[in-house]
Structures are given as structure tokens and as C-alpha cells.
Scaffold this motif. Sequence first.
Motif, PDB file in Angstrom:
ATOM      1  N   LEU A  27       0.829  -1.206   0.000  1.00  0.00           N
ATOM      2  CA  LEU A  27       0.000   0.000   0.000  1.00  0.00           C
ATOM      3  C   LEU A  27       0.864   1.257   0.000  1.00  0.00           C
ATOM      4  CD1 LEU A  27      -2.835  -1.037   2.495  1.00  0.00           C
ATOM      5  CD2 LEU A  27      -2.929  -0.938  -0.008  1.00  0.00           C
ATOM      6  N   PHE A  28       1.973   1.239   0.731  1.00  0.00           N
ATOM      7  CA  PHE A  28       2.895   2.375   0.685  1.00  0.00           C
ATOM      8  C   PHE A  28       3.500   2.525  -0.714  1.00  0.00           C
ATOM      9  CE2 PHE A  28       3.111   2.307   5.400  1.00  0.00           C
ATOM     10  CZ  PHE A  28       2.962   3.658   5.622  1.00  0.00           C
ATOM     11  N   ALA A  29       3.878   1.403  -1.325  1.00  0.00           N
ATOM     12  CA  ALA A  29       4.415   1.448  -2.689  1.00  0.00           C
ATOM     13  C   ALA A  29       3.386   2.024  -3.645  1.00  0.00           C
ATOM     14  CB  ALA A  29       4.831   0.051  -3.132  1.00  0.00           C
ATOM     15  N   THR A  30       2.130   1.606  -3.489  1.00  0.00           N
ATOM     16  CA  THR A  30       1.059   2.128  -4.339  1.00  0.00           C
ATOM     17  C   THR A  30       0.912   3.631  -4.169  1.00  0.00           C
ATOM     18  OG1 THR A  30      -0.127   0.018  -4.175  1.00  0.00           O
ATOM     19  CG2 THR A  30      -1.390   1.932  -4.875  1.00  0.00           C
ATOM     20  N   LEU A  31       0.984   4.086  -2.920  1.00  0.00           N
ATOM     21  CA  LEU A  31       0.845   5.519  -2.642  1.00  0.00           C
ATOM     22  C   LEU A  31       1.918   6.325  -3.365  1.00  0.00           C
ATOM     23  CD1 LEU A  31      -0.374   7.894  -1.034  1.00  0.00           C
ATOM     24  CD2 LEU A  31       1.181   7.297   0.836  1.00  0.00           C
ATOM     25  N   PHE A  32       3.181   5.903  -3.244  1.00  0.00           N
ATOM     26  CA  PHE A  32       4.273   6.678  -3.839  1.00  0.00           C
ATOM     27  C   PHE A  32       4.270   6.575  -5.370  1.00  0.00           C
ATOM     28  CE2 PHE A  32       5.956   6.534   0.484  1.00  0.00           C
ATOM     29  CZ  PHE A  32       6.453   7.820   0.601  1.00  0.00           C
ATOM     30  N   TYR A  86       2.730   3.857 -20.157  1.00  0.00           N
ATOM     31  CA  TYR A  86       1.846   4.630 -19.280  1.00  0.00           C
ATOM     32  C   TYR A  86       0.657   3.777 -18.839  1.00  0.00           C
ATOM     33  CZ  TYR A  86      -1.708   8.096 -18.003  1.00  0.00           C
ATOM     34  OH  TYR A  86      -2.694   8.799 -17.352  1.00  0.00           O
ATOM     35  N   ILE A  87       0.048   3.062 -19.788  1.00  0.00           N
ATOM     36  CA  ILE A  87      -1.114   2.226 -19.470  1.00  0.00           C
ATOM     37  C   ILE A  87      -0.715   1.093 -18.530  1.00  0.00           C
ATOM     38  CG2 ILE A  87      -2.875   0.721 -20.481  1.00  0.00           C
ATOM     39  CD1 ILE A  87      -2.660   2.430 -23.036  1.00  0.00           C
ATOM     40  N   ILE A  88       0.414   0.443 -18.815  1.00  0.00           N
ATOM     41  CA  ILE A  88       0.864  -0.656 -17.963  1.00  0.00           C
ATOM     42  C   ILE A  88       1.195  -0.153 -16.554  1.00  0.00           C
ATOM     43  CG2 ILE A  88       2.753  -2.307 -17.626  1.00  0.00           C
ATOM     44  CD1 ILE A  88       2.782  -2.757 -20.609  1.00  0.00           C
ATOM     45  N   SER A  89       1.705   1.070 -16.449  1.00  0.00           N
ATOM     46  CA  SER A  89       2.016   1.624 -15.116  1.00  0.00           C
ATOM     47  C   SER A  89       0.766   1.725 -14.264  1.00  0.00           C
ATOM     48  CB  SER A  89       2.668   2.998 -15.263  1.00  0.00           C
ATOM     49  OG  SER A  89       3.922   2.909 -15.902  1.00  0.00           O
ATOM     50  N   TRP A  90      -0.325   2.251 -14.829  1.00  0.00           N
ATOM     51  CA  TRP A  90      -1.557   2.373 -14.060  1.00  0.00           C
ATOM     52  C   TRP A  90      -2.152   1.008 -13.742  1.00  0.00           C
ATOM     53  CZ3 TRP A  90      -2.719   5.953 -11.010  1.00  0.00           C
ATOM     54  CH2 TRP A  90      -2.496   7.293 -11.295  1.00  0.00           C
ATOM     55  N   ILE A  91      -2.064   0.060 -14.684  1.00  0.00           N
ATOM     56  CA  ILE A  91      -2.560  -1.288 -14.416  1.00  0.00           C
ATOM     57  C   ILE A  91      -1.762  -1.923 -13.269  1.00  0.00           C
ATOM     58  CG2 ILE A  91      -2.778  -3.621 -15.364  1.00  0.00           C
ATOM     59  CD1 ILE A  91      -3.367  -2.349 -18.080  1.00  0.00           C
ATOM     60  N   GLY A  92      -0.436  -1.765 -13.302  1.00  0.00           N
ATOM     61  CA  GLY A  92       0.401  -2.305 -12.230  1.00  0.00           C
ATOM     62  C   GLY A  92       0.076  -1.689 -10.886  1.00  0.00           C
ATOM     63  N   ILE A  93      -0.146  -0.368 -10.840  1.00  0.00           N
ATOM     64  CA  ILE A  93      -0.495   0.292  -9.581  1.00  0.00           C
ATOM     65  C   ILE A  93      -1.821  -0.244  -9.055  1.00  0.00           C
ATOM     66  CG2 ILE A  93      -1.181   2.512  -8.593  1.00  0.00           C
ATOM     67  CD1 ILE A  93       0.901   3.815 -10.415  1.00  0.00           C
ATOM     68  N   GLY A  94      -2.771  -0.479  -9.966  1.00  0.00           N
ATOM     69  CA  GLY A  94      -4.049  -1.052  -9.545  1.00  0.00           C
ATOM     70  C   GLY A  94      -3.894  -2.441  -8.953  1.00  0.00           C
ATOM     71  N   PHE A  95      -3.038  -3.266  -9.550  1.00  0.00           N
ATOM     72  CA  PHE A  95      -2.801  -4.610  -9.016  1.00  0.00           C
ATOM     73  C   PHE A  95      -2.098  -4.549  -7.653  1.00  0.00           C
ATOM     74  CE2 PHE A  95      -3.447  -6.368 -13.362  1.00  0.00           C
ATOM     75  CZ  PHE A  95      -4.348  -7.372 -13.006  1.00  0.00           C
ATOM     76  N   PHE A  96      -1.169  -3.607  -7.492  1.00  0.00           N
ATOM     77  CA  PHE A  96      -0.504  -3.464  -6.196  1.00  0.00           C
ATOM     78  C   PHE A  96      -1.520  -3.105  -5.114  1.00  0.00           C
ATOM     79  CE2 PHE A  96       3.531  -2.115  -8.634  1.00  0.00           C
ATOM     80  CZ  PHE A  96       3.891  -3.446  -8.774  1.00  0.00           C
ATOM     81  N   LEU A  97      -2.430  -2.181  -5.439  1.00  0.00           N
ATOM     82  CA  LEU A  97      -3.456  -1.781  -4.477  1.00  0.00           C
ATOM     83  C   LEU A  97      -4.357  -2.960  -4.129  1.00  0.00           C
ATOM     84  CD1 LEU A  97      -4.937   0.404  -2.864  1.00  0.00           C
ATOM     85  CD2 LEU A  97      -6.218   0.952  -4.952  1.00  0.00           C
ATOM     86  N   LEU A  98      -4.765  -3.723  -5.143  1.00  0.00           N
ATOM     87  CA  LEU A  98      -5.627  -4.878  -4.906  1.00  0.00           C
ATOM     88  C   LEU A  98      -4.927  -5.933  -4.053  1.00  0.00           C
ATOM     89  CD1 LEU A  98      -8.242  -6.438  -5.502  1.00  0.00           C
ATOM     90  CD2 LEU A  98      -7.149  -7.273  -7.601  1.00  0.00           C
TER      91      LEU A  98
END
Length: 211
Positions: A125-130, A178-190
Motif C-alpha cells: 500500500l505504501f508502494a502504491t501511494l508513492f 503509461y497504461i501498464i504503469s496504471w494497471i500495475g499500480i491497480g494490481f498493487f493496491l488490490l
Amino acid sequence: QANIRRNSTLRNQLLRINSSAIYYDRTFGLFRTCFPNNVHSIPNTSVSPLGATCVNRADDYQIPEKPEIVSGYTNEQITRMHLLRTCVGFYIVGLFFLFLCLFTGISGCWRRSAGLILGTGILLLFATLFLAAAMAVWHGIQYLEKEVITVNTPTTSFYKSWHDILKWNTEMTYGWSYIISWIGIGFFLLHGSVCGKHEDRGDEDEPDPNP
């Protein structure tokens, strides 16, 4: 003489087109601007490990700062410079938390430790935040470059200073990274949320030692 002056002006404009990156298809990254086709007329180019022709963006970050360059910056350019540094800093911190998750996650699965799994979720969650903050700062940089800054630097020509005909014939899109970055952030949050729920379920299923 009027014809000579006109021809000289036209020649200068053509030389500028041949040597300026804004007249070529290009892809922006954090540290490089790359061209899909070989470009030989733009100075200070290099070849990336993937074989693309690129220009380094080191001057945009000014690390270390060059007083003779930074002293001529406007307030908006100084803000952009600091936001660029902040963006990279957020990415580094986010990747550091992901690096820690690699060890806590493997150790938690190996030992079947609910506490380590919970710690992994918190680190994710911290990684997702940053990482999300880095993306948000990057969008702020894009806004400054396109809508606010009107001056040019020796290495950068900003959108508002372009000729109208160039603006009309320019299309800006987001790339696959750019698209993969947002997808990865979403998976980290999940995944971070799932780790937290796993800890709660583990506490509920643990038998009471004192019935």
C-alpha cells in the motif's frame, strides 16, 4: 536584396526544422526522448540499448544545477524542474517498498506467518501511494509544459511557443508504458488489500488457547 533576405529567412527556418525535435515523431520518457525513425540532423543524440535514436533529458533535471542556466528560468520552469525531480524521487521510493515486499512476501509464505503477510500488504500500500503520487506529479508536469510555460530553453521547446500550424498537425497520445504503469499500480493496491484481509481472516480462524 529583398529576395536574398527572404531566401535567407526561409533557409534559417528550414535548418531549424531539420535540427529541432519538435518537428519529428517522438516518445517522451523520464530520462530520454526517443525517435521511432533514425534522425541524423538533431544534435547530441545517442543510441539506446533497444536501438532507438534518443536524446538525454539530463538538462531538464539540472542535477547538479548549473547557475548560468537556472538563473534564466522563469518561476514556472523552476517549478517544472523541481516536479521532475520529485517525480523520479517518488518512483525510487515506491520501487524501494516493492523491493522490501519481495523479501517479506516470500518469507511470509515460507513461514506461513500472518504477521509477515500483513506487513507485505502494508508495504504494498505504501508502494502504491508513492507510485500513484509519481504519476500524479508527472501529469502536473505535462500540464505545465503544455498549458503554462511559454518560453523556450536551448534543449526544450514548449507547446505554447509552437507555430499554430505545428499545433494543428500534432497528435499527443499515451504509450503502452503509461497504461501498464496504471494497471500495475491497480494490481498493487488490490494485492495489498487482499493481504490485509488475509490477516484478519487468520486472526478469526486461530483457535482460542484458553477455551
